[in-house]
Design a protein around this motif. Structure first.
Motif, PDB file in Angstrom:
ATOM      1  N   LYS A 111      -3.318   5.898   5.649  1.00  0.00           N
ATOM      2  CA  LYS A 111      -4.671   6.432   5.532  1.00  0.00           C
ATOM      3  C   LYS A 111      -5.713   5.448   6.032  1.00  0.00           C
ATOM      4  O   LYS A 111      -6.877   5.786   6.185  1.00  0.00           O
ATOM      5  N   ASP A 158       8.614   4.339  -2.110  1.00  0.00           N
ATOM      6  CA  ASP A 158       7.422   5.030  -2.599  1.00  0.00           C
ATOM      7  C   ASP A 158       7.686   5.983  -3.750  1.00  0.00           C
ATOM      8  O   ASP A 158       6.771   6.481  -4.385  1.00  0.00           O
ATOM      9  N   GLN A 173       2.345   4.598   0.566  1.00  0.00           N
ATOM     10  CA  GLN A 173       1.923   5.793   1.314  1.00  0.00           C
ATOM     11  C   GLN A 173       0.437   5.754   1.702  1.00  0.00           C
ATOM     12  O   GLN A 173       0.016   6.493   2.579  1.00  0.00           O
ATOM     13  N   SER A 174      -0.336   4.848   1.084  1.00  0.00           N
ATOM     14  CA  SER A 174      -1.757   4.759   1.440  1.00  0.00           C
ATOM     15  C   SER A 174      -1.991   4.020   2.759  1.00  0.00           C
ATOM     16  O   SER A 174      -3.082   4.070   3.322  1.00  0.00           O
ATOM     17  N   TRP A 175      -0.976   3.320   3.222  1.00  0.00           N
ATOM     18  CA  TRP A 175      -1.139   2.490   4.418  1.00  0.00           C
ATOM     19  C   TRP A 175      -1.580   3.322   5.619  1.00  0.00           C
ATOM     20  O   TRP A 175      -2.434   2.922   6.397  1.00  0.00           O
ATOM     21  N   ARG A 205       1.854  -1.986  -5.808  1.00  0.00           N
ATOM     22  CA  ARG A 205       1.744  -0.655  -5.224  1.00  0.00           C
ATOM     23  C   ARG A 205       0.953   0.317  -6.087  1.00  0.00           C
ATOM     24  O   ARG A 205       0.067   1.019  -5.589  1.00  0.00           O
ATOM     25  N   THR A 206       1.255   0.351  -7.405  1.00  0.00           N
ATOM     26  CA  THR A 206       0.543   1.285  -8.272  1.00  0.00           C
ATOM     27  C   THR A 206      -0.950   0.960  -8.313  1.00  0.00           C
ATOM     28  O   THR A 206      -1.790   1.844  -8.210  1.00  0.00           O
ATOM     29  N   ASN A 244      -2.530   1.962  -4.987  1.00  0.00           N
ATOM     30  CA  ASN A 244      -2.628   3.412  -4.816  1.00  0.00           C
ATOM     31  C   ASN A 244      -3.645   4.032  -5.771  1.00  0.00           C
ATOM     32  O   ASN A 244      -4.342   4.971  -5.407  1.00  0.00           O
ATOM     33  N   ASN A 245      -3.725   3.506  -7.012  1.00  0.00           N
ATOM     34  CA  ASN A 245      -4.747   3.993  -7.946  1.00  0.00           C
ATOM     35  C   ASN A 245      -6.141   3.799  -7.357  1.00  0.00           C
ATOM     36  O   ASN A 245      -6.976   4.702  -7.404  1.00  0.00           O
ATOM     37  N   MET A 258       0.820  -1.213   0.000  1.00  0.00           N
ATOM     38  CA  MET A 258       0.000   0.000   0.000  1.00  0.00           C
ATOM     39  C   MET A 258       0.853   1.262   0.000  1.00  0.00           C
ATOM     40  O   MET A 258       0.374   2.325  -0.373  1.00  0.00           O
ATOM     41  N   VAL A 287      -7.001   3.383  -4.184  1.00  0.00           N
ATOM     42  CA  VAL A 287      -7.227   4.213  -3.002  1.00  0.00           C
ATOM     43  C   VAL A 287      -7.530   5.646  -3.433  1.00  0.00           C
ATOM     44  O   VAL A 287      -8.413   6.302  -2.884  1.00  0.00           O
ATOM     45  N   ARG A 288      -6.809   6.117  -4.463  1.00  0.00           N
ATOM     46  CA  ARG A 288      -7.047   7.476  -4.934  1.00  0.00           C
ATOM     47  C   ARG A 288      -8.456   7.616  -5.511  1.00  0.00           C
ATOM     48  O   ARG A 288      -9.137   8.600  -5.304  1.00  0.00           O
TER      49      ARG A 288
END
Lengths: 206, 237
Positions: A83, B229, A79-81, A174-175, A178-179, A77, A181-182
């Motif tokens: 959140k 990241d 940087q989303s982790w 990861r991408t 993150n997509n 995750m 989550v965004r």
């Protein structure tokens, strides 16, 4: 003298206890588990015949305890982790684990007697984060490296990432994560993961 | 000209719908080509490759794989030398020598059995070694994942491909077709795993390709990224 003997006995017990507590080195662990799982599959007609549920059962029992899904989920995750709420984190870990076990089962099901080359560990005894290198040899093609990133924990060495042919599994998610989550928040990610898992389960039953 | 206008229009509308990944500015267009490739694959290539795997004995498939692997070794050797790895390059030519003779025209990979492992090199990797950036990610029609650098590399690989000099043409095309089917058959398991593992197949395959190429350029030992990241600046040293 009896006191000294008692002390000796106590020391011995403690030493032996400490001995038993010593962790299996990571490279030894990878080799043991790999060879055990491969030989169990080779012996099992049902798994060889495509019984996916039984293969997943085997992975759950033999492989799963050596993975750290908390670390894997957090790394996937990125940087989303931060959140995610604790409850959401639990759901992500659960769904991600299911997906990874299934992927692992798929990879194992396609295994057909290739030879392994377990490479010696290049690490200091004090290291708590190491990479264990294994290579799968195949005729007429470059060997495929499988690298296990492992960390030392109180309950033994745990895998937190697997790199196949230079592709890190957690980095590759990861991408995607993150997509999602965004676009639709952590709940959106959880919804997507569980929908994916259910679809795969459905496909298995067919 | 009309074709160009259509392509440009697709490109522009495509760009509006991307996720804004810096490595993939042409995502909109790429996704369209990807969808096209996927159709061709599921309608033609995958069924043929599946049939090949199911009906041709494994022993024979190994010979076919070895044969094409062998004729590729000389160019792999040249690329190793272009990258300054003369010893590896020399070993590639030695592999070719051994396998072409004792290995019966490359049908047997005896060099690997002797401990001289096959390498994986191409012009895209050579350019990468020389410090060229990848440029934007590209999905090429029929060829699949690439980028500007690797696409140019592939054109050179194609130019130097030994199959290009095979005559008559029907033999050349027959060999090409066999190699394509063989290669696809070897990827059947991997592509099924990709389908199962990914939430967005396009993104998963793209990221795997970028990671894979980065690893290959550094012969499996890419420098550690500073921060997991951040997106690495293209292969900067």
């Amino acid at each position: 003298m009896t006191r000294i003997l008692a002390l000796l006995a106590m020391t011995m017990t403690m030493a032996l206890g400490a001995r038993a507590q010593e962790l299996t080195p990571p490279d030894v662990l990878v080799k043991q588990v790999t060879l055990e799982v491969v030989s169990l599959i080779a012996k099992d007609k049902e798994i060889r015949g495509g019984n996916r549920a039984k293969l997943i059962g085997l992975i759950n029992e033999k492989v799963l305890p050596h993975f750290n899904f908390l670390s894997m989920s957090a790394l996937a995750m990125g940087q989303s982790w931060n959140k995610a709420t604790p409850e959401q984190k639990k759901r992500v870990i659960e769904e991600f684990k299911t997906l990874l076990v299934r992927t692992y089962a798929s990879a194992l099901a396609s295994y057909s007697d290739q030879k392994f080359d377990f490479q010696p560990l290049r690490a200091k005894p004090s290291d708590t984060d190491v990479t264990v290198n294994v290579r799968v040899l195949q005729p007429g093609a470059q060997p495929v490296p499988i690298d296990y990133s492992m960390e030392k924990t109180a309950s033994g060495w745990k895998v937190y990432d697997v790199m196949v042919g230079g592709v890190s599994l957690v980095a590759n998610y990861r991408t995607e994560f993150n997509n999602l989550v965004r676009e639709s928040g952590v709940d959106g990610l959880i919804k997507n993961l569980s929908a994916k898992n259910r679809a795969l389960e459905g496909a298995d039953r067919k | 000209m009309k074709w160009l206008c259509v392509a440009l229009a697709t490109l522009l509308t495509g760009c509006a719908t991307t996720n804004g990944d810096a490595r993939d500015p042409l995502e909109g267009l790429n996704r369209k080509v990807y969808a096209f490739n996927d159709k061709v694959d599921s309608w033609v290539l995958r069924p043929v490759a599946t049939g090949y795997r199911d009906w041709v004995p494994g022993e024979l498939r190994d010979r076919v794989r070895n044969f094409f692997g062998n004729i590729a070794d000389p160019l792999i050797g040249v690329n190793n030398m272009l990258q300054g790895k003369f010893e590896d390059g020399f070993l590639d030519w030695m592999r070719f020598g051994f396998n072409s003779t004792f290995g019966l025209f490359g049908l047997h990979d005896i060099a690997s059995d002797m401990g001289y492992e096959k390498h994986n090199e191409d012009f895209g990797q050579t350019f990468g070694r020389w410090g060229a950036g990848t440029g934007p990610y590209l999905v090429l029609p029929l060829l699949g994942s690439s980028n500007v650098r690797d696409g140019l590399g592939s054109a050179l690989d194609f130019y130097f491909d030994p199959l290009g000099e095979v005559r008559p043409y029907r033999v050349e095309y027959g060999l090409w077709a066999t190699r394509v089917v063989q290669t696809r058959a070897d990827l059947l398991d991997a592509s099924r795993i990709l389908e199962e593992a990914s939430l967005d197949k396009y993104v998963f395959q793209r990221d795997a390709y970028l990671q894979r190429r980065r690893s290959l350029i550094h012969d499996g030992q890419p420098p550690r990224e500073r921060d997991v990241d951040t997106i690495p600046p293209e292969e900067s040293k």
